[in-house]
Design a protein around this motif. Structure first.
Motif, PDB file in Angstrom:
ATOM      1  N   ARG A 113     -20.014  36.898   8.966  1.00 48.68           N
ATOM      2  CA  ARG A 113     -18.837  37.720   8.971  1.00 48.68           C
ATOM      3  C   ARG A 113     -18.324  37.451   7.532  1.00 48.68           C
ATOM      4  O   ARG A 113     -18.574  36.312   6.771  1.00 48.68           O
ATOM      5  CB  ARG A 113     -17.707  37.105  10.056  1.00 48.68           C
ATOM      6  N   SER A 114     -17.347  38.069   7.117  1.00 43.92           N
ATOM      7  CA  SER A 114     -16.899  38.081   5.516  1.00 43.92           C
ATOM      8  C   SER A 114     -15.992  36.708   5.616  1.00 43.92           C
ATOM      9  O   SER A 114     -15.231  36.338   6.535  1.00 43.92           O
ATOM     10  CB  SER A 114     -15.818  39.176   5.308  1.00 43.92           C
ATOM     11  N   THR A 115     -16.312  36.175   4.414  1.00 44.96           N
ATOM     12  CA  THR A 115     -15.643  34.806   4.268  1.00 44.96           C
ATOM     13  C   THR A 115     -15.182  34.249   3.096  1.00 44.96           C
ATOM     14  O   THR A 115     -15.561  34.674   2.019  1.00 44.96           O
ATOM     15  CB  THR A 115     -16.937  33.402   4.620  1.00 44.96           C
ATOM     16  N   PRO A 116     -13.914  33.950   3.094  1.00 45.44           N
ATOM     17  CA  PRO A 116     -12.970  33.351   1.611  1.00 45.44           C
ATOM     18  C   PRO A 116     -13.839  32.581   0.922  1.00 45.44           C
ATOM     19  O   PRO A 116     -14.697  31.485   1.449  1.00 45.44           O
ATOM     20  CB  PRO A 116     -11.776  32.860   2.416  1.00 45.44           C
ATOM     21  N   ILE A 117     -13.956  32.466  -0.135  1.00 49.20           N
ATOM     22  CA  ILE A 117     -14.757  31.923  -0.967  1.00 49.20           C
ATOM     23  C   ILE A 117     -13.887  30.574  -1.451  1.00 49.20           C
ATOM     24  O   ILE A 117     -12.864  30.780  -1.808  1.00 49.20           O
ATOM     25  CB  ILE A 117     -15.255  32.510  -2.421  1.00 49.20           C
ATOM     26  N   TYR A 164     -24.902  40.671  -3.624  1.00 45.64           N
ATOM     27  CA  TYR A 164     -23.569  40.053  -3.276  1.00 45.64           C
ATOM     28  C   TYR A 164     -22.657  41.358  -3.511  1.00 45.64           C
ATOM     29  O   TYR A 164     -22.816  42.167  -4.181  1.00 45.64           O
ATOM     30  CB  TYR A 164     -23.471  38.856  -4.393  1.00 45.64           C
ATOM     31  N   LYS A 165     -21.687  40.961  -2.728  1.00 42.79           N
ATOM     32  CA  LYS A 165     -20.418  41.754  -2.801  1.00 42.79           C
ATOM     33  C   LYS A 165     -18.979  41.146  -2.597  1.00 42.79           C
ATOM     34  O   LYS A 165     -19.003  40.376  -1.692  1.00 42.79           O
ATOM     35  CB  LYS A 165     -20.314  43.136  -1.856  1.00 42.79           C
ATOM     36  N   VAL A 166     -18.239  40.997  -3.555  1.00 43.08           N
ATOM     37  CA  VAL A 166     -17.043  40.141  -3.381  1.00 43.08           C
ATOM     38  C   VAL A 166     -15.810  41.013  -3.684  1.00 43.08           C
ATOM     39  O   VAL A 166     -15.839  42.007  -4.693  1.00 43.08           O
ATOM     40  CB  VAL A 166     -17.017  39.080  -4.563  1.00 43.08           C
ATOM     41  N   GLN A 167     -14.646  40.644  -2.899  1.00 43.04           N
ATOM     42  CA  GLN A 167     -13.598  41.550  -2.902  1.00 43.04           C
ATOM     43  C   GLN A 167     -12.410  40.479  -2.991  1.00 43.04           C
ATOM     44  O   GLN A 167     -12.369  39.479  -2.545  1.00 43.04           O
ATOM     45  CB  GLN A 167     -13.448  42.297  -1.347  1.00 43.04           C
ATOM     46  N   LEU A 168     -11.161  41.136  -3.817  1.00 41.78           N
ATOM     47  CA  LEU A 168     -10.129  40.401  -3.762  1.00 41.78           C
ATOM     48  C   LEU A 168      -9.047  41.059  -2.541  1.00 41.78           C
ATOM     49  O   LEU A 168      -8.818  42.309  -2.525  1.00 41.78           O
ATOM     50  CB  LEU A 168      -9.350  40.545  -5.095  1.00 41.78           C
ATOM     51  N   MET A 169      -8.813  40.086  -1.741  1.00 39.05           N
ATOM     52  CA  MET A 169      -7.900  40.660  -0.597  1.00 39.05           C
ATOM     53  C   MET A 169      -6.436  40.126  -0.919  1.00 39.05           C
ATOM     54  O   MET A 169      -6.170  39.260  -1.199  1.00 39.05           O
ATOM     55  CB  MET A 169      -8.520  39.896   0.632  1.00 39.05           C
ATOM     56  N   ARG A 170      -5.668  41.442  -0.350  1.00 42.44           N
ATOM     57  CA  ARG A 170      -4.024  41.056  -0.241  1.00 42.44           C
ATOM     58  C   ARG A 170      -3.520  41.259   1.183  1.00 42.44           C
ATOM     59  O   ARG A 170      -3.835  42.507   1.583  1.00 42.44           O
ATOM     60  CB  ARG A 170      -3.285  41.775  -1.235  1.00 42.44           C
ATOM     61  N   ASN A 171      -3.258  40.106   1.950  1.00 44.75           N
ATOM     62  CA  ASN A 171      -2.737  40.116   3.237  1.00 44.75           C
ATOM     63  C   ASN A 171      -3.690  40.960   4.131  1.00 44.75           C
ATOM     64  O   ASN A 171      -3.416  41.712   4.990  1.00 44.75           O
ATOM     65  CB  ASN A 171      -1.554  41.108   3.248  1.00 44.75           C
ATOM     66  N   GLY A 172      -5.132  40.759   3.837  1.00 40.07           N
ATOM     67  CA  GLY A 172      -6.244  40.787   4.741  1.00 40.07           C
ATOM     68  C   GLY A 172      -6.592  42.417   4.355  1.00 40.07           C
ATOM     69  O   GLY A 172      -7.682  42.877   4.829  1.00 40.07           O
ATOM     70  N   GLU A 173      -6.116  42.997   3.307  1.00 38.32           N
ATOM     71  CA  GLU A 173      -6.810  44.430   2.916  1.00 38.32           C
ATOM     72  C   GLU A 173      -7.377  44.251   1.411  1.00 38.32           C
ATOM     73  O   GLU A 173      -6.663  43.460   0.630  1.00 38.32           O
ATOM     74  CB  GLU A 173      -5.697  45.347   2.882  1.00 38.32           C
ATOM     75  N   ALA A 174      -8.520  44.886   1.253  1.00 43.20           N
ATOM     76  CA  ALA A 174      -9.326  44.689  -0.051  1.00 43.20           C
ATOM     77  C   ALA A 174      -8.680  45.508  -1.135  1.00 43.20           C
ATOM     78  O   ALA A 174      -8.124  46.856  -0.732  1.00 43.20           O
ATOM     79  CB  ALA A 174     -10.766  45.485   0.265  1.00 43.20           C
ATOM     80  N   GLN A 207     -13.120  37.202  -1.068  1.00 41.24           N
ATOM     81  CA  GLN A 207     -14.028  36.879  -0.028  1.00 41.24           C
ATOM     82  C   GLN A 207     -15.285  37.510  -0.332  1.00 41.24           C
ATOM     83  O   GLN A 207     -15.687  38.515  -1.075  1.00 41.24           O
ATOM     84  CB  GLN A 207     -13.575  37.283   1.309  1.00 41.24           C
ATOM     85  N   LEU A 208     -16.377  36.802   0.405  1.00 50.61           N
ATOM     86  CA  LEU A 208     -17.675  37.390   0.086  1.00 50.61           C
ATOM     87  C   LEU A 208     -18.097  38.172   1.464  1.00 50.61           C
ATOM     88  O   LEU A 208     -18.002  37.656   2.626  1.00 50.61           O
ATOM     89  CB  LEU A 208     -18.533  36.139  -0.032  1.00 50.61           C
ATOM     90  N   LEU A 209     -18.509  38.978   1.326  1.00 52.28           N
ATOM     91  CA  LEU A 209     -18.693  40.043   2.554  1.00 52.28           C
ATOM     92  C   LEU A 209     -20.033  39.468   3.308  1.00 52.28           C
ATOM     93  O   LEU A 209     -20.933  38.863   2.713  1.00 52.28           O
ATOM     94  CB  LEU A 209     -19.037  41.361   1.998  1.00 52.28           C
ATOM     95  N   SER A 210     -20.076  39.843   4.516  1.00 56.35           N
ATOM     96  CA  SER A 210     -20.913  39.299   5.366  1.00 56.35           C
ATOM     97  C   SER A 210     -22.339  39.739   4.971  1.00 56.35           C
ATOM     98  O   SER A 210     -22.339  40.920   4.350  1.00 56.35           O
ATOM     99  CB  SER A 210     -20.841  39.872   6.838  1.00 56.35           C
TER     100      SER A 210
END
Length: 234
Positions: A113-117, A164-174, A207-210
């Protein structure tokens, strides 16, 4: 001006008596012997004729000087107090952090699952908004914030896939993301910077995507930072 007027007045009073002999000595004697009323009651003839600028106005001038000195000192004190107040206010709204991932002998990921770094090496954390254990920033006050993150990864061996794919999330949304998916590069890096408006309690994390992974010597190369640009009214 008062001193000049005083001297001129006295000279005009005694001029008739010294018309025949207009030396300074005669003027002094005539002024000293004058028995009429003077506009300057504290006139000191000896002082006035021997010391330039010394006259009956000296006491008044001294009082004015003292008043100015005390007012300047009071103004200086108030300026310092204002400076201290400004520093207190600025200290209360100072929010900024920067953190990086520590060295790992194994890759970070992949996960199911996607996980906060977990950027667990803190350089600073003003306002205590960033939680290094969770890798999550929680806004201590509403405002406009700037966030940046950098990503680095290196494949384990020749021919392995950079994935790899890394996303910046704000309140659970990319909000923004960066990624790599190829077998041509042995290592790669990328970064993103974004301005975000947050309410108090709003959360931002990377977060790092699953199914993806970050490998190699990632210490100091995978970073996450943020700062309050200016606060806004609730």
């Amino acid at each position: 001006m008062r001193a000049v007027a005083c001297v001129l007045f006295i000279l005009s009073l005694v001029w008739d008596s010294v018309r025949a002999d207009n030396s300074i000595s005669s003027l002094k004697m005539a002024a000293a012997s004058w028995e009429g009323e003077l506009p300057c009651k504290e006139w000191n003839c000896e002082c006035a004729f021997k010391q330039r600028g010394c006259c009956c106005a000296a006491t008044d001038l001294q009082e004015v000087e003292d008043q100015i000195f005390h007012k300047v000192m009071d103004l200086s004190r108030r300026v310092f107090q204002l400076g201290d107040t400004i520093l207190e206010v600025l200290g209360g709204i100072r929010v900024a952090f920067t953190a990086s991932m520590s060295h790992k002998k194994t890759c970070f990921g992949p996960f199911t699952r996607s996980t906060p770094i977990p950027y667990n090496l803190l350089t600073f954390n003003h306002g205590s908004g960033y939680n290094p254990a969770l890798g999550i920033f929680t806004a201590p006050r509403p405002g406009l914030y700037s966030f940046s993150f950098s990503v680095y990864s290196k494949v384990q061996g020749e021919g392995e896939k950079m994935y790899y794919k890394v996303q910046l999330m704000r309140n659970g949304e990319a909000v923004v993301s960066t990624w790599e998916d190829n077998r041509e590069d042995s290592e790669d890096s990328s970064s993103q910077t974004v301005l975000l408006s947050l309410e108090q309690g709003g959360q931002v994390y990377v977060q790092l995507l699953s199914g993806r992974q970050l490998c190699g010597n990632i210490e100091g190369l995978n970073t996450f930072s943020g700062a309050l640009i200016y606060p806004t009214l609730t």
